[in-house]
Motif scaffolding. Sequence first.
Motif, PDB file in Angstrom:
ATOM      1  N   UNK A 199      10.682   1.752  11.523  1.00 52.89           N
ATOM      2  CA  UNK A 199      10.598   0.408  11.354  1.00 52.89           C
ATOM      3  C   UNK A 199       9.733   0.005   9.912  1.00 52.89           C
ATOM      4  N   UNK A 200      10.090  -1.127   9.715  1.00 53.93           N
ATOM      5  CA  UNK A 200       9.555  -1.664   8.206  1.00 53.93           C
ATOM      6  C   UNK A 200       7.651  -1.750   8.644  1.00 53.93           C
ATOM      7  N   UNK A 201       7.435  -1.827   9.305  1.00 53.20           N
ATOM      8  CA  UNK A 201       5.964  -2.105   9.875  1.00 53.20           C
ATOM      9  C   UNK A 201       5.332  -0.405   9.778  1.00 53.20           C
ATOM     10  N   UNK A 202       6.165   0.499  10.292  1.00 55.94           N
ATOM     11  CA  UNK A 202       5.621   1.932  10.312  1.00 55.94           C
ATOM     12  C   UNK A 202       6.018   2.180   9.207  1.00 55.94           C
ATOM     13  N   UNK A 203       7.074   2.221   8.316  1.00 52.82           N
ATOM     14  CA  UNK A 203       7.292   2.676   6.947  1.00 52.82           C
ATOM     15  C   UNK A 203       6.092   2.218   6.016  1.00 52.82           C
ATOM     16  N   UNK A 204       5.878   1.090   6.115  1.00 51.89           N
ATOM     17  CA  UNK A 204       4.812   0.301   5.245  1.00 51.89           C
ATOM     18  C   UNK A 204       3.287   1.031   5.508  1.00 51.89           C
ATOM     19  N   UNK A 205       3.195   1.344   6.848  1.00 54.21           N
ATOM     20  CA  UNK A 205       1.855   2.005   6.995  1.00 54.21           C
ATOM     21  C   UNK A 205       1.748   3.586   6.334  1.00 54.21           C
ATOM     22  N   UNK A 206       3.155   4.182   6.588  1.00 45.20           N
ATOM     23  CA  UNK A 206       3.011   5.556   6.102  1.00 45.20           C
ATOM     24  C   UNK A 206       2.926   5.600   4.506  1.00 45.20           C
ATOM     25  N   UNK A 207       3.745   4.394   4.001  1.00 46.38           N
ATOM     26  CA  UNK A 207       3.687   4.389   2.293  1.00 46.38           C
ATOM     27  C   UNK A 207       2.073   4.296   1.907  1.00 46.38           C
ATOM     28  N   UNK A 208       1.577   3.248   2.741  1.00 42.32           N
ATOM     29  CA  UNK A 208       0.245   3.196   2.344  1.00 42.32           C
ATOM     30  C   UNK A 208      -0.687   4.164   2.439  1.00 42.32           C
ATOM     31  N   UNK A 209      -0.472   5.028   3.493  1.00 41.21           N
ATOM     32  CA  UNK A 209      -0.994   6.212   3.547  1.00 41.21           C
ATOM     33  C   UNK A 209      -0.835   7.439   2.602  1.00 41.21           C
ATOM     34  N   UNK A 210       0.317   7.230   2.220  1.00 41.38           N
ATOM     35  CA  UNK A 210       0.811   8.230   1.043  1.00 41.38           C
ATOM     36  C   UNK A 210       0.012   7.854  -0.313  1.00 41.38           C
ATOM     37  N   UNK A 211      -0.311   6.486  -0.530  1.00 42.37           N
ATOM     38  CA  UNK A 211      -0.813   6.110  -1.640  1.00 42.37           C
ATOM     39  C   UNK A 211      -2.307   6.338  -1.801  1.00 42.37           C
ATOM     40  N   UNK A 212      -3.050   6.240  -0.530  1.00 47.09           N
ATOM     41  CA  UNK A 212      -4.422   6.562  -0.367  1.00 47.09           C
ATOM     42  C   UNK A 212      -4.852   8.001   0.056  1.00 47.09           C
ATOM     43  N   UNK A 213      -4.068   8.719   0.425  1.00 42.95           N
ATOM     44  CA  UNK A 213      -4.335  10.159   0.696  1.00 42.95           C
ATOM     45  C   UNK A 213      -4.914  10.879  -0.571  1.00 42.95           C
ATOM     46  N   UNK A 214      -5.994  11.425  -0.266  1.00 43.42           N
ATOM     47  CA  UNK A 214      -6.526  12.295  -1.487  1.00 43.42           C
ATOM     48  C   UNK A 214      -5.890  13.684  -1.927  1.00 43.42           C
ATOM     49  N   UNK A 215      -4.835  13.874  -1.093  1.00 43.57           N
ATOM     50  CA  UNK A 215      -3.887  14.821  -1.341  1.00 43.57           C
ATOM     51  C   UNK A 215      -2.767  14.416  -2.144  1.00 43.57           C
ATOM     52  N   UNK A 216      -2.883  13.056  -2.408  1.00 45.71           N
ATOM     53  CA  UNK A 216      -1.504  12.672  -3.204  1.00 45.71           C
ATOM     54  C   UNK A 216      -1.839  12.579  -4.719  1.00 45.71           C
ATOM     55  N   UNK A 217      -0.978  12.953  -5.685  1.00 47.11           N
ATOM     56  CA  UNK A 217      -1.304  13.248  -7.110  1.00 47.11           C
ATOM     57  C   UNK A 217      -1.147  11.641  -7.677  1.00 47.11           C
ATOM     58  N   UNK A 218      -0.476  10.834  -6.886  1.00 48.93           N
ATOM     59  CA  UNK A 218      -0.380   9.431  -7.514  1.00 48.93           C
ATOM     60  C   UNK A 218       0.679   9.286  -8.669  1.00 48.93           C
ATOM     61  N   UNK A 219       1.590  10.299  -8.524  1.00 47.43           N
ATOM     62  CA  UNK A 219       2.821  10.345  -9.544  1.00 47.43           C
ATOM     63  C   UNK A 219       3.910   9.811  -8.506  1.00 47.43           C
ATOM     64  N   UNK A 220       4.430   8.733  -8.996  1.00 43.52           N
ATOM     65  CA  UNK A 220       5.647   8.238  -8.495  1.00 43.52           C
ATOM     66  C   UNK A 220       6.417   7.301  -9.230  1.00 43.52           C
ATOM     67  N   UNK A 221       7.830   7.640  -8.850  1.00 46.48           N
ATOM     68  CA  UNK A 221       9.091   7.223  -9.815  1.00 46.48           C
ATOM     69  C   UNK A 221       9.354   5.967  -9.857  1.00 46.48           C
ATOM     70  N   UNK A 222       9.702   5.305 -10.868  1.00 45.82           N
ATOM     71  CA  UNK A 222      10.312   3.888 -11.066  1.00 45.82           C
ATOM     72  C   UNK A 222      11.494   3.693 -10.265  1.00 45.82           C
ATOM     73  N   UNK A 223      11.724   2.413 -10.114  1.00 43.40           N
ATOM     74  CA  UNK A 223      13.209   2.224  -9.356  1.00 43.40           C
ATOM     75  C   UNK A 223      14.152   2.544 -10.214  1.00 43.40           C
ATOM     76  N   UNK A 224      15.535   2.575  -9.823  1.00 45.04           N
ATOM     77  CA  UNK A 224      16.924   3.068 -10.389  1.00 45.04           C
ATOM     78  C   UNK A 224      17.109   1.931 -11.442  1.00 45.04           C
ATOM     79  N   UNK A 225      17.697   2.321 -12.534  1.00 42.51           N
ATOM     80  CA  UNK A 225      18.074   1.484 -13.525  1.00 42.51           C
ATOM     81  C   UNK A 225      19.726   1.296 -13.477  1.00 42.51           C
ATOM     82  N   UNK A 226      20.195   0.002 -13.835  1.00 40.26           N
ATOM     83  CA  UNK A 226      21.506  -0.303 -13.575  1.00 40.26           C
ATOM     84  C   UNK A 226      22.365  -0.098 -14.719  1.00 40.26           C
TER      85      UNK A 226
END
Length: 285
Positions: free
Chosen positions: A170-197
């Motif tokens: 669900x959007x609430x659970x997915x948001x919480x999961x993404x928040x965790x991914x951003x904050x976890x010390x195991x994350x490199x912090x490298x994320x890809x930009x949105x697709x271009x048209x």
Amino acid sequence: AGLVDPMVHNRANVIDALRTLGYMEDDTNPIVPAIAKLFHANRVGALTLWPLGFAMAEVVALLDRVGFSRLQANPGDLIFVFPKATANDSKATLTRYGSRVCAEIAKGGGPFMLKDAPTQEVVRVFLERLGYLSAPFDEDVGEAIDVFAAVGKNQRSLQSLGLGALPKLSVHAASAGLHAALALPQSHGIWQLAPQDTALRGAFANKKLIRSVKAQAKEVFEAMEVYLKSEGLPVHRTYNKSLLEVQKHWAGAENMCAGDELQQPSAKTGEACVFVRGALGGLGP
């Protein structure tokens, strides 16, 4: 006794200091986010994040100059983000940037730091900065997370953190999961930009589905809806998810994947706590 490589020795000392100050939990955590947070929290000046050797030399110099006992411990509320684009090894890319990796970093717009906050706020700001959320055609957080999680680098990073199932939540659970991914010390912090048209606009203009490659976004969005319906594909509420649906269709049917072309996020003053300085990715408060 054998000689000790000074680089190995310095790295061990840096990791020990970062662990003592709480910026790393153990030596398996990525070191770049920890160094960036150390510099940002202590406001000790600009930091060069790439190539890694520069960052290591600068944090070693800081520790030699100040000593880690006088440095502030990890405040625990910093989220490091290092956006990257994708790039190829074409002659034009190598001439302009020197290497594919440098192109990915330069086109990514530069690293920044977010202060942790309630999930809804952090996720929205993060997705806006990387181009997944914007008015008026990309305002659905659920679809923005779906697109974010489907893009190559992001998909692999989420899977490595045990969060590959975000699109199924669900959007609430997915948001919480993404928040965790951003904050976890195991994350490199490298994320890809949105697709271009860019590729889609060219193809649609050639097919006379839009008037030109410079057509307004509304016209392109409506054309994507018509195209998706004509191909028997799902129609979506947002521009980016419609774009991704078309790209996936092309990748499967015509081997014309356009999903590796990425856009620069809109510049939004005042949101970045840190920014790139120079071609090597200098980071400063």
